[in-house]
Motif scaffolding. Structure first.
Motif, short mmCIF file in Angstrom:
data_model
loop_
_atom_site.label_atom_id
_atom_site.label_comp_id
_atom_site.label_asym_id
_atom_site.label_seq_id
_atom_site.Cartn_x
_atom_site.Cartn_y
_atom_site.Cartn_z
N ALA A 185 3.62 8.39 -49.63
CA ALA A 185 3.92 8.27 -48.20
C ALA A 185 2.70 8.59 -47.34
CB ALA A 185 5.08 9.20 -47.83
N VAL A 186 1.98 9.67 -47.67
CA VAL A 186 0.79 10.04 -46.91
C VAL A 186 -0.28 8.96 -47.06
CG1 VAL A 186 -1.07 11.73 -46.66
CG2 VAL A 186 1.26 12.51 -47.09
N GLY A 187 -0.42 8.40 -48.27
CA GLY A 187 -1.40 7.34 -48.49
C GLY A 187 -1.10 6.11 -47.64
N LEU A 188 0.19 5.74 -47.55
CA LEU A 188 0.56 4.60 -46.71
C LEU A 188 0.32 4.90 -45.24
CD1 LEU A 188 3.85 3.47 -48.50
CD2 LEU A 188 1.65 2.31 -48.50
N PHE A 189 0.51 6.15 -44.83
CA PHE A 189 0.25 6.54 -43.45
C PHE A 189 -1.23 6.38 -43.14
CE2 PHE A 189 3.98 8.09 -41.36
CZ PHE A 189 3.58 8.40 -40.07
N ILE A 190 -2.07 6.84 -44.05
CA ILE A 190 -3.52 6.72 -43.85
C ILE A 190 -3.92 5.25 -43.81
CG2 ILE A 190 -5.77 7.20 -44.89
CD1 ILE A 190 -4.61 9.81 -45.92
N LYS A 191 -3.31 4.44 -44.67
CA LYS A 191 -3.60 3.00 -44.67
C LYS A 191 -3.21 2.39 -43.34
CE LYS A 191 -2.58 -1.25 -47.21
NZ LYS A 191 -1.81 -1.85 -48.35
N ARG A 192 -2.10 2.85 -42.76
CA ARG A 192 -1.67 2.32 -41.46
C ARG A 192 -2.68 2.67 -40.37
NH1 ARG A 192 0.20 4.08 -36.77
NH2 ARG A 192 1.68 2.77 -35.61
N GLU A 193 -3.31 3.84 -40.46
CA GLU A 193 -4.27 4.23 -39.44
C GLU A 193 -5.46 3.29 -39.38
OE1 GLU A 193 -3.52 7.48 -37.40
OE2 GLU A 193 -1.99 6.09 -38.07
N LYS A 194 -5.74 2.59 -40.48
CA LYS A 194 -6.85 1.63 -40.47
C LYS A 194 -6.52 0.41 -39.61
CE LYS A 194 -8.86 2.75 -44.98
NZ LYS A 194 -9.33 2.21 -46.27
N ALA A 195 -5.27 0.01 -39.61
CA ALA A 195 -4.85 -1.14 -38.82
C ALA A 195 -3.43 -0.88 -38.31
CB ALA A 195 -4.89 -2.41 -39.67
N PRO A 196 -3.30 -0.01 -37.30
CA PRO A 196 -1.96 0.41 -36.86
C PRO A 196 -1.13 -0.70 -36.25
CG PRO A 196 -3.65 1.22 -35.36
CD PRO A 196 -4.37 0.64 -36.53
N PHE A 197 -1.76 -1.79 -35.84
CA PHE A 197 -1.01 -2.85 -35.17
C PHE A 197 -0.61 -3.97 -36.12
CE2 PHE A 197 -4.18 -0.98 -32.31
CZ PHE A 197 -3.34 -0.35 -31.42
N ASP A 198 -0.96 -3.86 -37.39
CA ASP A 198 -0.68 -4.92 -38.35
C ASP A 198 0.52 -4.63 -39.24
OD1 ASP A 198 -2.85 -6.21 -37.34
OD2 ASP A 198 -4.24 -5.55 -38.90
N CYS A 199 1.06 -3.41 -39.18
CA CYS A 199 2.16 -3.06 -40.08
C CYS A 199 3.50 -3.49 -39.49
CB CYS A 199 2.18 -1.55 -40.34
SG CYS A 199 2.42 -0.58 -38.85
N ASN A 200 4.49 -3.58 -40.35
CA ASN A 200 5.84 -3.96 -39.92
C ASN A 200 6.51 -2.79 -39.21
OD1 ASN A 200 5.69 -6.55 -41.03
ND2 ASN A 200 6.29 -5.79 -43.05
N ILE A 201 7.09 -3.05 -38.06
CA ILE A 201 7.74 -2.03 -37.26
C ILE A 201 9.22 -2.36 -37.15
CG2 ILE A 201 7.81 -0.87 -35.03
CD1 ILE A 201 5.24 -0.42 -36.56
N LYS A 202 10.05 -1.34 -37.32
CA LYS A 202 11.50 -1.54 -37.18
C LYS A 202 11.84 -1.93 -35.76
CE LYS A 202 15.94 0.84 -37.76
NZ LYS A 202 16.45 0.34 -36.47
N GLY A 203 12.65 -2.95 -35.62
CA GLY A 203 13.05 -3.41 -34.30
C GLY A 203 14.13 -2.53 -33.68
N TYR A 204 14.23 -2.52 -32.37
CA TYR A 204 15.24 -1.73 -31.66
C TYR A 204 16.01 -2.65 -30.72
CZ TYR A 204 12.81 2.43 -33.33
OH TYR A 204 12.25 3.38 -34.12
N ASN A 205 17.20 -2.21 -30.37
CA ASN A 205 18.02 -2.99 -29.45
C ASN A 205 17.38 -3.01 -28.06
OD1 ASN A 205 19.96 -3.40 -31.43
ND2 ASN A 205 21.06 -1.52 -30.91
N ARG A 206 17.56 -4.11 -27.37
CA ARG A 206 17.06 -4.25 -26.00
C ARG A 206 18.22 -4.01 -25.05
NH1 ARG A 206 12.19 -7.10 -25.36
NH2 ARG A 206 12.89 -7.82 -23.32
N TYR A 207 18.13 -2.93 -24.26
CA TYR A 207 19.18 -2.60 -23.30
C TYR A 207 18.74 -3.01 -21.90
CZ TYR A 207 21.06 0.26 -27.07
OH TYR A 207 21.56 0.70 -28.27
N PRO A 208 19.69 -3.31 -21.04
CA PRO A 208 19.32 -3.69 -19.67
C PRO A 208 18.67 -2.53 -18.94
CG PRO A 208 21.70 -3.36 -19.86
CD PRO A 208 21.16 -3.34 -21.25
N ILE A 209 17.73 -2.86 -18.07
CA ILE A 209 17.02 -1.86 -17.27
C ILE A 209 17.43 -2.05 -15.81
CG2 ILE A 209 14.77 -1.04 -16.49
CD1 ILE A 209 13.61 -2.07 -19.10
N SER A 210 17.84 -0.98 -15.17
CA SER A 210 18.24 -1.06 -13.76
C SER A 210 17.38 -0.10 -12.94
CB SER A 210 19.72 -0.70 -13.59
OG SER A 210 19.96 0.64 -13.97
N ILE A 211 17.02 -0.54 -11.75
CA ILE A 211 16.25 0.29 -10.82
C ILE A 211 16.95 0.25 -9.47
CG2 ILE A 211 14.69 -1.64 -10.28
CD1 ILE A 211 12.49 0.51 -9.87
#
Length: 347
Positions: A185-211
């Motif tokens: 796990a730590v090794g994969l974390f360090i690998k992610r630090e080399k290219a933090p924007f290239d790894c797969n990220i878990k998606g989240y629900n999109r909720y409405p925004i009100s102002i």
């Protein structure tokens, strides 16, 4: 449209009324909405009783997990449209007084329920996560029981457990397999630090925004009070001035440009750049056999935290959690030092 005999408590005051003892949640059970929900649940209920007490506990926890998953739904979304539809129905359906009172009571109960669930959304999320965690734990127990049943003919040999000391913290009751999982796990974390924007990220629900913008006038002082509120369902910001709201937006935007998963910054580095000999940041690390048992047996969990306060520098820390025991927070150099030393032990 509300029944005047009923006292409706706004969502913003529910927790306040509850803590003062003036608000009795049991009274909600007398509402027709809750009575109907209880009847509906009976038709979908399953037999939760088993000959194995542990399995019975597991069935109940799964049932509660599903219940809190249901309660996590964004009930307030489109609630206003439902109210409009109900108001239109009352105005044009030509109901009798008895039918109108019953319908109004039902709508009143529904809206009160929506406000109640929204007010306690954070607590509901925490409870759902708790039961989900318990469900996973019990599945692991069943797996161990099954393995013991298969190898029942052979004498049981207890596996050695270890204590990992990191700085001034101890994580004990670890198996050799957990140490290997942590190293991976730590090794994969360090690998992610080399290219933090290239790894797969878990998606989240999109909720409405009100102002919202609120303008109030004080007749005596002859001044206007103007404030803004922002609600993203998961959290909210209230009663802010225009200047404060803009500062919040600018800071969020600037933070995401640098650290957001969709940011425009690329990071390239080499692990040799963080030599512990050069930096002098070698974290105290030790692994030794230890007979202490742990109450929980959970897989390794690694977390990176980035904290940025206005007019201050950025603090980046790494945390490690195994068996519900957490290490001290580590800098990136200390994080790599731990990885090297753990690798030396395993090799």
């Amino acid at each position: 449209m509300w029944n005047r005999k009923k006292k409706f408590i706004p969502a913003s005051r529910i927790s306040e009324e509850f803590t003062r003892g003036e608000y009795e949640p049991d009274s909600l059970l007398e509402n027709s909405f809750y009575r109907q929900m209880a009847e509906n649940l009976k038709s979908f209920n399953v037999d939760l009783i088993s000959d194995n007490p542990l399995e019975t506990l597991y069935n109940h926890i799964c049932h509660l997990d599903n219940l809190f998953r249901l309660l996590r739904n964004p009930w307030h979304v489109e609630a206003g449209e439902i109210q409009k539809a109900c108001a239109y129905y009352v105005a044009h359906a030509k109901l009798s007084k008895q039918e109108n009172d019953a319908f109004t009571d039902m709508v009143n109960g529904f809206v009160a329920s929506v406000c109640y669930l929204t007010e306690w959304h954070d607590f509901i999320c925490q409870m759902q996560q708790f039961f989900c965690h318990q469900e996973k734990e019990l599945r692991q127990v069943f797996k161990v029981q099954k393995q013991k049943a298969v190898g029942n003919d052979k004498p049981a040999i207890e596996a050695a457990t270890y204590c990992m000391t990191v700085g001034e913290s101890e994580i004990y009751g670890m198996t050799y397999e957990q140490l290997e999982e942590l190293y991976k796990a730590v090794g994969l974390f360090i690998k992610r630090e080399k290219a933090p924007f290239d790894c797969n990220i878990k998606g989240y629900n999109r909720y409405p925004i009100s102002i919202d913008k609120s303008v109030n006038f004080d007749v005596r002082k002859e001044v206007f009070f103007v404030d803004y509120s922002l609600d993203t369902f998961e959290s909210s910001l209230n009663c802010m001035s225009a200047d404060q709201l803009k500062r919040v937006a600018d800071i969020i935007s600037e933070f995401l440009k640098t650290y957001g998963e969709n940011g425009d910054r690329k990071v390239y580095w080499d692990i040799a750049d963080y030599s512990s000999v050069v930096s002098g940041r070698e974290i105290y690390f030790r692994v030794n056999e230890d007979s202490r048992s742990t109450r929980f047996m959970t897989p390794p969990y690694v977390r990176k935290r980035i904290d940025k306060m206005e007019d201050r520098g950025v603090e980046i820390r790494y945390d490690i959690n195994v068996n519900e025991l957490e290490s001290v927070s580590l800098s990136f150099e200390e994080f790599i030092s731990l990885y090297r030393q753990l690798g030396s032990f395993l090799n």
